[in-house]
Design an enzyme around this catalytic site. Structure first.
Site, PDB file in Angstrom:
ATOM      1  N   HIS A 158      71.169 -21.862  67.617  1.00  0.00           N
ATOM      2  CA  HIS A 158      70.545 -21.506  66.313  1.00  0.00           C
ATOM      3  C   HIS A 158      70.802 -22.739  65.278  1.00  0.00           C
ATOM      4  O   HIS A 158      71.474 -23.556  65.505  1.00  0.00           O
ATOM      5  CB  HIS A 158      71.181 -20.396  65.624  1.00  0.00           C
ATOM      6  CG  HIS A 158      70.970 -19.174  66.806  1.00  0.00           C
ATOM      7  ND1 HIS A 158      69.629 -18.357  66.897  1.00  0.00           N
ATOM      8  CD2 HIS A 158      71.820 -18.472  67.375  1.00  0.00           C
ATOM      9  CE1 HIS A 158      70.008 -17.532  67.675  1.00  0.00           C
ATOM     10  NE2 HIS A 158      71.066 -17.412  68.010  1.00  0.00           N
ATOM     11  N   ASP A 161      66.838 -23.679  58.282  1.00  0.00           N
ATOM     12  CA  ASP A 161      66.020 -24.515  57.604  1.00  0.00           C
ATOM     13  C   ASP A 161      65.930 -23.948  56.218  1.00  0.00           C
ATOM     14  O   ASP A 161      65.375 -22.775  56.207  1.00  0.00           O
ATOM     15  CB  ASP A 161      64.552 -24.536  58.326  1.00  0.00           C
ATOM     16  CG  ASP A 161      63.492 -25.083  57.313  1.00  0.00           C
ATOM     17  OD1 ASP A 161      64.011 -25.633  56.114  1.00  0.00           O
ATOM     18  OD2 ASP A 161      62.460 -25.169  57.648  1.00  0.00           O
ATOM     19  N   HIS A 163      64.190 -23.628  52.828  1.00  0.00           N
ATOM     20  CA  HIS A 163      63.024 -24.262  52.158  1.00  0.00           C
ATOM     21  C   HIS A 163      63.493 -24.755  50.777  1.00  0.00           C
ATOM     22  O   HIS A 163      62.568 -25.482  50.185  1.00  0.00           O
ATOM     23  CB  HIS A 163      61.814 -23.093  51.852  1.00  0.00           C
ATOM     24  CG  HIS A 163      61.267 -22.823  53.235  1.00  0.00           C
ATOM     25  ND1 HIS A 163      59.894 -22.137  53.288  1.00  0.00           N
ATOM     26  CD2 HIS A 163      61.383 -23.098  54.581  1.00  0.00           C
ATOM     27  CE1 HIS A 163      59.646 -21.928  54.591  1.00  0.00           C
ATOM     28  NE2 HIS A 163      60.579 -22.744  55.355  1.00  0.00           N
ATOM     29  N   HIS A 198      65.164 -19.965  57.161  1.00  0.00           N
ATOM     30  CA  HIS A 198      64.890 -19.277  58.693  1.00  0.00           C
ATOM     31  C   HIS A 198      65.410 -20.362  59.899  1.00  0.00           C
ATOM     32  O   HIS A 198      65.730 -21.453  59.369  1.00  0.00           O
ATOM     33  CB  HIS A 198      63.330 -19.146  58.832  1.00  0.00           C
ATOM     34  CG  HIS A 198      62.487 -20.243  58.856  1.00  0.00           C
ATOM     35  ND1 HIS A 198      62.481 -21.242  60.187  1.00  0.00           N
ATOM     36  CD2 HIS A 198      61.773 -20.855  57.645  1.00  0.00           C
ATOM     37  CE1 HIS A 198      61.603 -22.159  59.623  1.00  0.00           C
ATOM     38  NE2 HIS A 198      61.344 -22.156  58.214  1.00  0.00           N
ATOM     39  N   CYS A 199      65.737 -19.765  61.017  1.00  0.00           N
ATOM     40  CA  CYS A 199      66.042 -20.650  62.041  1.00  0.00           C
ATOM     41  C   CYS A 199      65.010 -21.301  62.649  1.00  0.00           C
ATOM     42  O   CYS A 199      63.610 -20.837  62.461  1.00  0.00           O
ATOM     43  CB  CYS A 199      66.774 -19.689  62.830  1.00  0.00           C
ATOM     44  SG  CYS A 199      67.440 -20.555  64.491  1.00  0.00           S
ATOM     45  N   HIS A 209      62.263 -17.374  66.951  1.00  0.00           N
ATOM     46  CA  HIS A 209      63.470 -16.821  66.430  1.00  0.00           C
ATOM     47  C   HIS A 209      62.994 -16.214  65.035  1.00  0.00           C
ATOM     48  O   HIS A 209      63.681 -15.291  64.665  1.00  0.00           O
ATOM     49  CB  HIS A 209      64.334 -18.090  66.113  1.00  0.00           C
ATOM     50  CG  HIS A 209      65.213 -18.376  67.303  1.00  0.00           C
ATOM     51  ND1 HIS A 209      66.550 -18.448  67.252  1.00  0.00           N
ATOM     52  CD2 HIS A 209      64.753 -18.903  68.685  1.00  0.00           C
ATOM     53  CE1 HIS A 209      66.954 -19.003  68.503  1.00  0.00           C
ATOM     54  NE2 HIS A 209      66.097 -19.087  69.331  1.00  0.00           N
ATOM     55  N   MET A 214      64.944 -13.837  62.281  1.00  0.00           N
ATOM     56  CA  MET A 214      66.068 -14.778  61.808  1.00  0.00           C
ATOM     57  C   MET A 214      65.682 -15.719  60.526  1.00  0.00           C
ATOM     58  O   MET A 214      65.080 -16.712  60.790  1.00  0.00           O
ATOM     59  CB  MET A 214      66.371 -15.835  62.965  1.00  0.00           C
ATOM     60  CG  MET A 214      67.664 -16.245  63.201  1.00  0.00           C
ATOM     61  SD  MET A 214      68.393 -16.642  64.431  1.00  0.00           S
ATOM     62  CE  MET A 214      70.278 -17.069  64.060  1.00  0.00           C
ATOM     63  N   HIS A 319      52.683  -4.193  46.542  1.00  0.00           N
ATOM     64  CA  HIS A 319      52.105  -3.289  45.281  1.00  0.00           C
ATOM     65  C   HIS A 319      53.019  -2.200  45.414  1.00  0.00           C
ATOM     66  O   HIS A 319      53.925  -1.604  46.399  1.00  0.00           O
ATOM     67  CB  HIS A 319      51.062  -2.796  45.918  1.00  0.00           C
ATOM     68  CG  HIS A 319      50.413  -1.527  44.840  1.00  0.00           C
ATOM     69  ND1 HIS A 319      49.732  -2.165  43.694  1.00  0.00           N
ATOM     70  CD2 HIS A 319      50.262  -0.487  44.860  1.00  0.00           C
ATOM     71  CE1 HIS A 319      49.572  -0.852  43.131  1.00  0.00           C
ATOM     72  NE2 HIS A 319      49.869   0.149  43.832  1.00  0.00           N
ATOM     73  N   GLU A 342      49.084  -5.764  39.366  1.00  0.00           N
ATOM     74  CA  GLU A 342      48.901  -4.537  40.058  1.00  0.00           C
ATOM     75  C   GLU A 342      49.346  -4.817  41.314  1.00  0.00           C
ATOM     76  O   GLU A 342      50.312  -4.065  42.325  1.00  0.00           O
ATOM     77  CB  GLU A 342      47.710  -4.070  40.269  1.00  0.00           C
ATOM     78  CG  GLU A 342      46.298  -5.056  40.621  1.00  0.00           C
ATOM     79  CD  GLU A 342      45.026  -4.370  40.970  1.00  0.00           C
ATOM     80  OE1 GLU A 342      44.074  -5.218  40.500  1.00  0.00           O
ATOM     81  OE2 GLU A 342      45.230  -3.506  41.395  1.00  0.00           O
ATOM     82  N   THR A 343      48.960  -6.000  41.983  1.00  0.00           N
ATOM     83  CA  THR A 343      49.407  -6.400  43.551  1.00  0.00           C
ATOM     84  C   THR A 343      49.577  -7.769  43.488  1.00  0.00           C
ATOM     85  O   THR A 343      48.844  -8.379  42.621  1.00  0.00           O
ATOM     86  CB  THR A 343      48.374  -5.971  44.381  1.00  0.00           C
ATOM     87  OG1 THR A 343      48.158  -4.667  44.537  1.00  0.00           O
ATOM     88  CG2 THR A 343      48.702  -6.419  45.961  1.00  0.00           C
ATOM     89  N   HIS A 369      50.196  -3.969  50.432  1.00  0.00           N
ATOM     90  CA  HIS A 369      48.642  -3.225  50.311  1.00  0.00           C
ATOM     91  C   HIS A 369      47.802  -3.746  51.096  1.00  0.00           C
ATOM     92  O   HIS A 369      46.348  -3.510  50.835  1.00  0.00           O
ATOM     93  CB  HIS A 369      48.422  -3.298  48.902  1.00  0.00           C
ATOM     94  CG  HIS A 369      47.828  -2.007  48.238  1.00  0.00           C
ATOM     95  ND1 HIS A 369      46.484  -1.669  48.539  1.00  0.00           N
ATOM     96  CD2 HIS A 369      47.971  -0.986  47.659  1.00  0.00           C
ATOM     97  CE1 HIS A 369      46.075  -0.818  48.046  1.00  0.00           C
ATOM     98  NE2 HIS A 369      47.024  -0.186  47.385  1.00  0.00           N
TER      99      HIS A 369
HETATM  100 CU   LIG Z   1      67.882 -18.787  65.888  1.00  0.00          CU
END
Ligand SMILES: [Cu+2]
Length: 405
Positions: A158, A161, A163, A198-199, A209, A214, A319, A342-343, A369
Site C-alpha cells: 500500500h 497519495d 491531494h 487515497h492508496c 484499492h 482505501m 443534499h 440546496e444541493t 441526490h
Molecule cells: Cu492500498
C-alpha cells in the site's frame, strides 16, 4: 504466513505495463528530495518496466543537492485519529506558530459486510480499519508527518497519495510499503481546503484499492479559521464526516454476491465489474445504513454542523433533506463559500465542506441526490436533531383528510 498478492500473475497486459511505467516515471522525475528515494511498486509483470525508471532515479538521489527542510521553530504535536464519522480534537483557529502534526495510519485488510440484507461483503482495504480512512485536520503552514505501517499479515503493498500535498505523486512515490514495512513522510500543508487522500499502488491496483475503501479526507483550515464571503468568522459546534464509497461487487451466475477467502482474491472479478462503471453500491461510511439508526449523526436545534463529504472516485451531489448548505466550500477555503445551497457538488477525487445550523428538530436525511444512488444503492445517512419545533418555519395547517367533490 504472509502471502503477498501479486497482480502480475493474474493479469498482465500491454496497457497495464504502460500505465505503471507512466506513473513510475512521474515519481522518478521528482528527484525525491533529501528524505527518501522514490520507491517502485512491487516487481511483477504489471510494472516491471517501472523498476528501470526507479533505478535510473537512484543516482539522481545520491547526488541530490536538495537542502534539508528547515524545521526550526516548529513544535511537534500528535494528532490522535478517530474513526468516521467523527473528527479528531483540533483548533478552529490556530494558536501559535505552525506545527509538525504527527499522525499514524496502519493499513488493514478486513472482511466487511456491505449490506446485511443480501449478504454483500468485501475484503476492504483500509487505513486504520475504517471506510473511509480517518479525517485528519491541520492548518495552513503546518507539516503533516505521517507514519504509514503495513502489517506483516497483509496480502498487498500500500501507499498514500495526499491531494493536499505537493510533489512525488502526492507522496505516493515515497510511501510504497510492503507487508511488514513502515515509512515516514513529511509534507507541508500549503493549500486551505478539504482534500482526498487515497492508496495508489500503480496500474489497475489504483482504482482497485480506492474502490475497496482505501481513501479518506484531510481538512486544511486557514490559520484564522473559516469565514463567510464578507469575511465574518464562521464557527461550528461539531463535524460530521461522510465518506461516500462506490463498490463494484462481483456476482455469481445466479445474481448473488460472491464471497472470497482473502483480500485480493476478488481482483480479476472486481476489475471486470469495475469496467462497467456502474457501482453495485454507493454507501456512506462503508456499509448500507452505517449512518442510520444507531449510527445516525446527532445534533440539537441551534447547533452548527460542518459536514465534510469525501468521494475519492466518483462525482456526488449531497443534499440535506429538510435543511440546506448555509455555507458550502466546493472548491477550497481560498474561495469564499457559496451561500444557502440546496444541493452541492463533489467532484470525484475531492472532498468538500458544507456548514448548516439546524433550526427544526426531527430526522434529516443526508443523501446523494442522484436518488437512485441515494435510495437504491445506499447513499443515505440520517441526522437526528432534538429541540423545539418552530411553527413559524413550518406547520401542518390541516392534516390529511378526505374531501367532498
Ligand atoms: Cu492500498
Amino acid at each position: 504466513m504472509t502471502r503477498a498478492f501479486n497482480p502480475g500473475l493474474s493479469k498482465t497486459s500491454r496497457r497495464n505495463v504502460l500505465r505503471g511505467t507512466m506513473l513510475a516515471g512521474a515519481a522518478a522525475m521528482t528527484g525525491a528530495g533529501a528524505m527518501s528515494a522514490p520507491r517502485m511498486p512491487r516487481l511483477n509483470g504489471v510494472n516491471a518496466a517501472s523498476a528501470r525508471l526507479y533505478k535510473a532515479a537512484d543516482p539522481q538521489n545520491a547526488t541530490s543537492d536538495a537542502k534539508p527542510a528547515n524545521l526550526s521553530g516548529y513544535t511537534r504535536v500528535k494528532q490522535q485519529l478517530v474513526p468516521p464519522p467523527f473528527a479528531p480534537v483540533h483548533e478552529q483557529v490556530a494558536t501559535g506558530d505552525p506545527k509538525i502534526v504527527e499522525i499514524t495510519l496502519e493499513t488493514e485488510e478486513r472482511l466487511m459486510v456491505v449490506d446485511e440484507d443480501n449478504g454483500a461483503s468485501i475484503w476492504a482495504l483500509t487505513y486504520n480499519g475504517s471506510v473511509p480512512g480517518p479525517l485528519i485536520i491541520v492548518h495552513v503552514g503546518d507539516m503533516v508527518e505521517l507514519t504509514l505501517r503495513n502489517p506483516a499479515s497483509s496480502m498487498m503493498e500500500h501507499n498514500i497519495d495526499f491531494h493536499a500535498s505537493t510533489g512525488a505523486l502526492g507522496g505516493g512515490g515515497l510511501t510504497h510499503v510492503y507487508p511488514g514495512e513502515e515509512c515516514v513522510l513529511r509534507w507541508k500543508a500549503t493549500k486551505p481546503g478539504c482534500f482526498t487522500y487515497h492508496c495508489a499502488p500503480g496500474g489497475d491496483m489504483i482504482p482497485y484499492h480506492v474502490t475497496h475503501g482505501m481513501n479518506g479526507a484531510i481538512m486544511v483550515l486557514p490559520r484564522d479559521g473559516l469565514k463567510d464571503r464578507n469575511g465574518n468568522p464562521l464557527r461550528y459546534d461539531s463535524i460530521a464526516y461522510f465518506g461516500e464509497q462506490d463498490y463494484y461487487l462481483p456476482k455469481d451466475e445466479n445474481g448473488d454476491y460472491r464471497t472470497f477467502e482473502a483480500a485480493g482474491d476478488d481482483y480479476a472479478d472486481s476489475l471486470e465489474a469495475m469496467r462497467g462503471l456502474i457501482p453495485t453500491h454507493s454507501v456512506f461510511n462503508g456499509a448500507v445504513g452505517a449512518l442510520t439508526g444507531e449510527g445516525a449523526i446527532r445534533a440539537k436545534v441551534g447547533e452548527t454542523v460542518l459536514m465534510i463529504h469525501n468521494q475519492a472516485n466518483r462525482d456526488s451531489r449531497p443534499h440535506l433533506i429538510g435543511g440546506h448548505g448555509n455555507y458550502v466550500w466546493e472548491s477550497s477555503f481560498t474561495d469564499p463559500p457559496l451561500h444557502d445551497m440546496e444541493t452541492w457538488f463533489v467532484r470525484g477525487g475531492s472532498a468538500v465542506a458544507a456548514m448548516y445550523t439546524f433550526e427544526q428538530p426531527g430526522v434529516y436525511a443526508y443523501v446523494n441526490h442522484n436518488l437512485i444512488e441515494g435510495v437504491m444503492l445506499g447513499a443515505t445517512a440520517h441526522v437526528v436533531v432534538e429541540g423545539q419545533w418552530d411553527n413559524a418555519l413550518m406547520e401542518q395547517v390541516v392534516a390529511p383528510r378526505s374531501f367532498e367533490t
